[in-house]
Design an enzyme around this catalytic site. Structure first.
Site, mmCIF file in Angstrom:
data_model
loop_
_atom_site.group_PDB
_atom_site.id
_atom_site.type_symbol
_atom_site.label_atom_id
_atom_site.label_comp_id
_atom_site.label_asym_id
_atom_site.label_seq_id
_atom_site.Cartn_x
_atom_site.Cartn_y
_atom_site.Cartn_z
ATOM 1 N N PRO A 86 0.572 -1.396 -0.246
ATOM 2 C CA PRO A 86 0.022 -0.059 -0.038
ATOM 3 C C PRO A 86 1.171 1.448 0.062
ATOM 4 O O PRO A 86 0.388 2.458 -0.323
ATOM 5 C CB PRO A 86 -0.636 -0.288 1.547
ATOM 6 N N GLU A 114 1.573 -8.691 8.856
ATOM 7 C CA GLU A 114 1.285 -6.922 9.141
ATOM 8 C C GLU A 114 2.596 -6.342 8.173
ATOM 9 O O GLU A 114 3.202 -5.332 8.490
ATOM 10 C CB GLU A 114 1.769 -6.766 10.381
ATOM 11 N N ARG A 151 -3.806 -8.021 -20.805
ATOM 12 C CA ARG A 151 -5.198 -7.395 -21.932
ATOM 13 C C ARG A 151 -4.687 -6.658 -22.947
ATOM 14 O O ARG A 151 -5.627 -7.145 -23.968
ATOM 15 C CB ARG A 151 -6.543 -7.120 -20.941
ATOM 16 N N ASP A 165 -10.233 1.882 -24.786
ATOM 17 C CA ASP A 165 -10.875 1.910 -23.425
ATOM 18 C C ASP A 165 -10.782 3.144 -22.524
ATOM 19 O O ASP A 165 -9.753 4.005 -22.849
ATOM 20 C CB ASP A 165 -9.075 1.451 -22.192
HETATM 21 N N1 ADE Z 1 -0.568 -4.653 0.209
HETATM 22 C C1 ADE Z 1 -2.029 -4.542 1.053
HETATM 23 N N2 ADE Z 1 -2.914 -3.865 0.116
HETATM 24 C C2 ADE Z 1 -2.192 -3.571 -0.916
HETATM 25 C C3 ADE Z 1 -2.433 -2.092 -1.852
HETATM 26 N N3 ADE Z 1 -3.674 -1.357 -1.790
HETATM 27 N N4 ADE Z 1 -1.820 -2.662 -3.219
HETATM 28 C C4 ADE Z 1 -0.976 -3.583 -3.634
HETATM 29 N N5 ADE Z 1 -0.302 -4.330 -2.229
HETATM 30 C C5 ADE Z 1 -1.183 -4.336 -0.979
#
Ligand code: ADE
Length: 242
Positions: A86, A114, A151, A165
């Site tokens: 994230p 975690e 794709r 697209d």
């Molecule tokens: N792992 C946990 N959350 C994620 C996200 N938003 N993007 C990519 N991998 C992740």
């Protein structure tokens, strides 16, 4: 194009790539997907891959050694190593296009639990996030990367399917319709039934602009629009998108 996915949950990846368009792309040798079970690179007799974090705190952290060994088992001079996280750069259509053109081999490490030992970052080229929310693991994220790139590979889907697209040319795609022509008094726009290709294309381009103006005005870049498109955009603004 080749994708190597390093994961603790090979079945999750396998389930998705064994169906539909991705399955066909593999069968037609348009893409190669290799699944690497991180557990095979675990340390000690338990094949351990995670441990508690130093300094205390909840949750298990992916260890650096199994991940580095797994990466090294598939890495070549042509590989780009991505860690799903994230905290990464946000994935989008432009990156999918760029990787499709520039890369031959993506190694995607699925983050988990975690988090991961910070030192793993020294062994990857970049972190990629699929959006500002937190998943339980990187498997869904890695599938999103693979699917959105695959794709675009020649011969996976018809080229015209992705040329217009959503997000290509910074516009959303135009609305589409299929049978029946009428449903509960809602009728397919007449021009689509006319067989007049120029009028249909004009209607579609206006549909792209209208969709983008109403749903994602942040994407609209006036400098990319033709004079005719700009005139239509002005009409939309005058009528508040109607
Ligand atoms: N792992 C946990 N959350 C994620 C996200 N938003 N993007 C990519 N991998 C992740």
């Amino acid at each position: 194009m080749k994708f190597s996915i390093i994961t603790l949950f090979p079945q999750l990846i396998n389930a998705y790539i064994s169906e539909s368009i991705i399955k066909r792309a593999i069968e037609k040798n348009k893409i190669v997907i290799e699944i690497i079970d991180l557990r095979n690179f675990g340390i000690n007799s338990h094949n351990q891959v995670d441990d508690y974090q130093f300094g205390g705190g909840k949750g298990m952290v992916l260890m650096v050694e199994p991940v580095v060994k797994a990466i090294n088992s598939v890495k070549t001079a042509d590989s780009l190593v991505i860690l799903t996280s994230p905290q990464g750069k946000t994935w989008n259509q432009k990156l999918a296009n760029q990787y499709r053109v520039q890369e031959k081999h993506l190694i995607i490490v699925c983050g988990h639990y975690e988090g991961f030992d910070e030192r793993i970052l020294d062994y990857v080229d970049l972190e990629i996030s699929i959006g500002d929310y937190v998943l339980t693991g990187g498997e869904i994220a890695s599938l999103i990367l693979i699917d959105s790139i695959a794709r675009l590979v020649d011969g996976v889907i018809a080229q015209e399917s992705h040329q217009n697209d959503s997000f290509e040319n910074d516009l959303l795609d135009h609305p589409v319709y299929t049978k029946p022509v009428e449903f509960e008094n809602k009728v397919v726009p007449q021009v689509l039934l006319s067989g007049h290709h120029a009028n249909i294309e004009k209607f579609r381009q206006q549909g792209r602009i209208k969709n983008t103006y109403n749903k994602r005005p942040d994407l609209l870049k006036e400098e990319n629009l033709s004079i005719e498109d700009l005139k239509y955009l002005q009409e939309l603004k005058n009528t508040k998108g109607e």
